[in-house]
Design an enzyme around this catalytic site. Structure first.
Site, short mmCIF file in Angstrom:
data_model
loop_
_atom_site.label_atom_id
_atom_site.label_comp_id
_atom_site.label_asym_id
_atom_site.label_seq_id
_atom_site.Cartn_x
_atom_site.Cartn_y
_atom_site.Cartn_z
N HIS A 136 9.60 2.97 -14.21
CA HIS A 136 8.35 3.45 -13.63
C HIS A 136 7.93 2.66 -12.41
O HIS A 136 6.83 2.85 -11.88
CB HIS A 136 7.25 3.40 -14.71
CG HIS A 136 6.25 4.48 -14.60
ND1 HIS A 136 4.89 4.23 -14.53
CD2 HIS A 136 6.38 5.82 -14.53
CE1 HIS A 136 4.24 5.37 -14.43
NE2 HIS A 136 5.12 6.35 -14.43
N LYS A 138 7.40 1.54 -8.65
CA LYS A 138 7.19 2.28 -7.40
C LYS A 138 6.78 1.25 -6.35
O LYS A 138 5.60 0.95 -6.21
CB LYS A 138 6.08 3.32 -7.56
CG LYS A 138 6.32 4.30 -8.67
CD LYS A 138 5.00 4.84 -9.18
CE LYS A 138 5.23 5.35 -10.57
NZ LYS A 138 4.05 5.51 -11.34
N ASP A 143 11.53 -6.52 4.82
CA ASP A 143 11.79 -7.73 5.61
C ASP A 143 11.51 -9.02 4.83
O ASP A 143 11.13 -10.04 5.42
CB ASP A 143 10.99 -7.72 6.91
CG ASP A 143 11.42 -6.59 7.84
OD1 ASP A 143 12.55 -6.08 7.67
OD2 ASP A 143 10.63 -6.22 8.71
#
Length: 197
Positions: A136, A138, A143
């Site tokens: 789950h 996200k 960088d």
């Protein structure tokens, strides 16, 4: 201000002021415009937030991708967004090292398969993970110092229909390092996605 300009461009593009373009043309125009106004990371520490469906979440995710100069590490549950895919492909063309890990079961639809095919065929290492009930996560680490996180799935529904949030921590290497460790652990457990076409 940037959000207003993007919305204005979209309104103009659909107003009939010129020959009505195809839906994908509008998305391309908005994505291209978003890149021209949001392609730089702030120079110092900053926290930005945005919400959906009022607009702003997807634009802030794209801003993080467009601002990336060296690397992007993306973890996703649902991955279907044409706008996010286009931004990633643009970053890849700029030479950004991109790697992606997504939930296996949550990405078996035609739109998910199409999005993953585009990434892999562009040379972006992409893995699916089925170790957990749901992967789950996200988030994006850019960088090694910027983190985009929140509830926002990389999908049209997250941008247009759902109540979602996006939070970006710019120039925070300590948080970025902890997210990178988590990302690497999940990527290492993943299985290489093999393109279907």
């Amino acid at each position: 201000m940037k959000r207003i300009l993007i919305i204005t461009l979209l309104a103009f593009a659909t107003s009939g002021a010129y020959a009505k373009p195809k839906s994908n043309d509008i998305i391309d125009q908005v994505a291209e415009y978003a890149h021209t106004v949001t392609n730089k990371a702030p120079s110092g520490p900053l926290i930005e937030s945005a919400f959906s469906p009022e607009a702003g979440s997807e634009a802030l995710v794209v801003k993080v991708i467009n601002a990336s100069e060296r690397s992007i590490r993306l973890a996703a549950y649902s991955f279907t967004s044409p706008v996010v895919v286009r931004a990633l492909l643009g970053a890849r063309k700029r030479g950004v090292d991109i790697r992606v890990v997504v939930d296996d079961r949550g990405n078996r639809s035609k739109s998910s398969i199409a999005a993953l095919n585009l990434l892999v065929n562009a040379g972006i290492p992409t893995r699916t993970i089925s170790t957990y009930a749901i992967h789950h996560d996200k988030f994006i680490v850019s960088d090694d110092r910027h983190v985009q996180t929140g509830s926002f799935n990389y999908s049209k529904a997250a941008a247009k229909s759902n109540s979602e949030n996006v939070l970006v921590l710019w120039n925070n290497r300590e948080i970025a390092s902890s997210y990178l460790k988590h990302w690497q652990n999940r990527f290492d457990q993943g299985v290489e996605f093999r393109p279907t076409y």
